[in-house]
Scaffold this motif. Sequence first.
Motif, mmCIF file in Angstrom:
data_model
loop_
_atom_site.group_PDB
_atom_site.id
_atom_site.type_symbol
_atom_site.label_atom_id
_atom_site.label_comp_id
_atom_site.label_asym_id
_atom_site.label_seq_id
_atom_site.Cartn_x
_atom_site.Cartn_y
_atom_site.Cartn_z
ATOM 1 N N LYS A 169 -13.947 -7.342 51.663
ATOM 2 C CA LYS A 169 -14.286 -8.640 52.243
ATOM 3 C C LYS A 169 -14.580 -8.503 53.732
ATOM 4 N N GLU A 170 -13.768 -7.712 54.439
ATOM 5 C CA GLU A 170 -13.997 -7.517 55.871
ATOM 6 C C GLU A 170 -15.337 -6.833 56.117
ATOM 7 N N LEU A 171 -15.680 -5.863 55.251
ATOM 8 C CA LEU A 171 -16.960 -5.185 55.385
ATOM 9 C C LEU A 171 -18.109 -6.156 55.144
ATOM 10 N N ALA A 172 -17.980 -6.999 54.113
ATOM 11 C CA ALA A 172 -19.010 -7.988 53.824
ATOM 12 C C ALA A 172 -19.171 -8.955 54.991
ATOM 13 N N ASP A 173 -18.040 -9.362 55.570
ATOM 14 C CA ASP A 173 -18.094 -10.258 56.726
ATOM 15 C C ASP A 173 -18.845 -9.612 57.880
ATOM 16 N N GLU A 174 -18.594 -8.301 58.109
ATOM 17 C CA GLU A 174 -19.250 -7.589 59.200
ATOM 18 C C GLU A 174 -20.760 -7.472 58.958
ATOM 19 N N VAL A 175 -21.136 -7.189 57.691
ATOM 20 C CA VAL A 175 -22.562 -7.071 57.360
ATOM 21 C C VAL A 175 -23.276 -8.390 57.612
ATOM 22 N N LEU A 176 -22.691 -9.478 57.134
ATOM 23 C CA LEU A 176 -23.324 -10.786 57.295
ATOM 24 C C LEU A 176 -23.346 -11.211 58.763
ATOM 25 N N LYS A 177 -22.291 -10.861 59.497
ATOM 26 C CA LYS A 177 -22.247 -11.187 60.919
ATOM 27 C C LYS A 177 -23.319 -10.420 61.678
ATOM 28 N N ALA A 178 -23.487 -9.127 61.319
ATOM 29 C CA ALA A 178 -24.490 -8.293 61.987
ATOM 30 C C ALA A 178 -25.897 -8.799 61.701
ATOM 31 N N ALA A 179 -26.077 -9.374 60.497
ATOM 32 C CA ALA A 179 -27.403 -9.897 60.145
ATOM 33 C C ALA A 179 -27.782 -11.029 61.092
ATOM 34 N N GLY A 180 -26.822 -11.924 61.380
ATOM 35 C CA GLY A 180 -27.027 -12.979 62.348
ATOM 36 C C GLY A 180 -28.289 -13.789 62.114
ATOM 37 N N ASP A 181 -28.982 -14.071 63.210
ATOM 38 C CA ASP A 181 -30.183 -14.904 63.150
ATOM 39 C C ASP A 181 -31.438 -14.101 62.819
ATOM 40 N N THR A 182 -31.318 -12.781 62.704
ATOM 41 C CA THR A 182 -32.514 -11.971 62.497
ATOM 42 C C THR A 182 -32.783 -11.632 61.040
ATOM 43 N N THR A 183 -31.777 -11.822 60.165
ATOM 44 C CA THR A 183 -31.895 -11.344 58.788
ATOM 45 C C THR A 183 -31.425 -12.371 57.771
ATOM 46 N N SER A 184 -32.161 -12.457 56.678
ATOM 47 C CA SER A 184 -31.770 -13.278 55.539
ATOM 48 C C SER A 184 -31.253 -12.361 54.440
ATOM 49 N N ILE A 185 -30.035 -12.632 53.932
ATOM 50 C CA ILE A 185 -29.461 -11.849 52.842
ATOM 51 C C ILE A 185 -29.132 -12.794 51.698
ATOM 52 N N THR A 186 -29.759 -12.614 50.554
ATOM 53 C CA THR A 186 -29.563 -13.495 49.411
ATOM 54 C C THR A 186 -29.456 -12.677 48.125
ATOM 55 N N VAL A 187 -29.066 -13.336 47.035
ATOM 56 C CA VAL A 187 -29.098 -12.736 45.712
ATOM 57 C C VAL A 187 -30.361 -13.230 45.025
ATOM 58 N N GLY A 188 -31.234 -12.295 44.653
ATOM 59 C CA GLY A 188 -32.535 -12.659 44.091
ATOM 60 C C GLY A 188 -32.615 -12.458 42.598
ATOM 61 N N GLY A 189 -31.628 -12.956 41.860
ATOM 62 C CA GLY A 189 -31.682 -12.850 40.413
ATOM 63 C C GLY A 189 -31.086 -11.564 39.890
ATOM 64 N N THR A 190 -31.468 -11.233 38.657
ATOM 65 C CA THR A 190 -30.915 -10.063 37.986
ATOM 66 C C THR A 190 -32.038 -9.170 37.468
ATOM 67 N N ALA A 191 -31.671 -7.966 37.014
ATOM 68 C CA ALA A 191 -32.668 -7.024 36.494
ATOM 69 C C ALA A 191 -31.984 -6.025 35.579
ATOM 70 N N LYS A 192 -32.779 -5.324 34.802
ATOM 71 C CA LYS A 192 -32.306 -4.204 34.005
ATOM 72 C C LYS A 192 -32.736 -2.921 34.707
ATOM 73 N N VAL A 193 -31.782 -2.055 34.989
ATOM 74 C CA VAL A 193 -32.066 -0.790 35.643
ATOM 75 C C VAL A 193 -31.458 0.330 34.809
ATOM 76 N N ALA A 194 -32.304 1.206 34.311
ATOM 77 C CA ALA A 194 -31.836 2.306 33.452
ATOM 78 C C ALA A 194 -30.972 1.788 32.311
ATOM 79 N N GLY A 195 -31.350 0.625 31.795
ATOM 80 C CA GLY A 195 -30.636 0.049 30.668
ATOM 81 C C GLY A 195 -29.358 -0.683 31.017
ATOM 82 N N ARG A 196 -29.060 -0.845 32.316
ATOM 83 C CA ARG A 196 -27.823 -1.494 32.745
ATOM 84 C C ARG A 196 -28.133 -2.818 33.432
ATOM 85 N N ASP A 197 -27.223 -3.775 33.278
ATOM 86 C CA ASP A 197 -27.364 -5.071 33.928
ATOM 87 C C ASP A 197 -27.092 -4.926 35.427
#
Length: 387
Positions: A169-197
């Motif tokens: 959680k602390e690492l995730a907080d740091e990543v999102l904080k570092a992104a700040g006003d310059t970066t958008s980080i979102t979840v863009g749906g799902t996919a199958k990769v090498a047969g895995r969800d």
Amino acid sequence: MATNENRQRKASRYVVPVAVAGVAAATIGLVPALAASGDPDLPQITAQQLIEKIAASDTQTLSGTFKISTDLGLPSFAGLLPAAPAGSSSADPADRLTQLVSGSHTLRLAADGPDRQKLTLLDGSDEYSLIHNGNDVWAYDSKSNEVFHEKAEGGKGAKAEKELPGTPKELADEVLKAAGDTTSITVGGTAKVAGRDAYQLVIKPKQSGSTVESVKISVDAKTGTPLKFTLASVSGGKPVVDAGFTKVDFAKPDASTFAFKAPKGAKVTEGAAEKGAHEGADKPFGGLADLGGFGGLDGKDGSVNVIGEGWTTIAKLDSGAPAPKTDEAPKEVQGFLDALGDKVSGKFGSGTVFKTKIVNALMTDDGKVYVGAVTPQTLVDAANSGK
């Protein structure tokens, strides 16, 4: 009449600007990836939760096959690269792995913790293998029957671990904080990769002027292991990097996978592990973090100045010498440079922009160099500002 050696020396003077394109290889973290068709129905998850899932992943063992395709938008280097130095080994990883910065390649990968990994590059009937087993690193080129060996560096893992946040959680907080006003980080749906969800984490610059359209990472829904990496440019066309697993297995590979003995008659070259050669090996997300800028170029030594921030960071260097005139270059080099560069002018004077799909460089006629993962116009604007 000029000797062949003199012609090569003269030609190398004009090939130097082309080396700027190599910066792109250092700014791209090659996480294995290749999305297959499918859209699995998975529970909803936020970007922070997905980052936490990646950080909490404890994948130590895996094996699989993956493909990697790289398209920097460069003309062919054929005939321009210098020959390997006399006495060097064709199995030296420093030379062989540069093949991955262009074209499409198929690789086999196996890992068993931090001390045992194997990568095999398949090229037709020939194979090139790089094996890390305990204190040894071996590389073998089947085509030339040459072996390269050196001692592995160690002892950095503990230091790197102490520098990381204590929890996912602390690492995730740091990543999102570092992104700040310059970066958008979102979840863009799902996919199958090498047969895995898998979930797709999408990173996009908010700033205008960046050459990066998006970075997409598909994350295994069960283990949190990154399985897909696609780097797209605002110029469109094929992704700059699209690399990925076609098969993956998280079971522990057999110990014999990492055993190596030089084949009979093979030429063996011993190499000394250079200080810093494995820097960043204990930072799995370092390549991704560096996409947003040039973290190490702070200009404190006076040689490099940094302009801007985030995805539009530009490194400015002053060589103190006039740029070489490409129209005086040998014909074979001149044609390459003409394909790679565009003449530009402005308040700063005149110069040439050397282009790739991600990293661009403006070399002014008075010897200044502006480099960044930004559009050519952004480089010109920086030069015009006189910063």
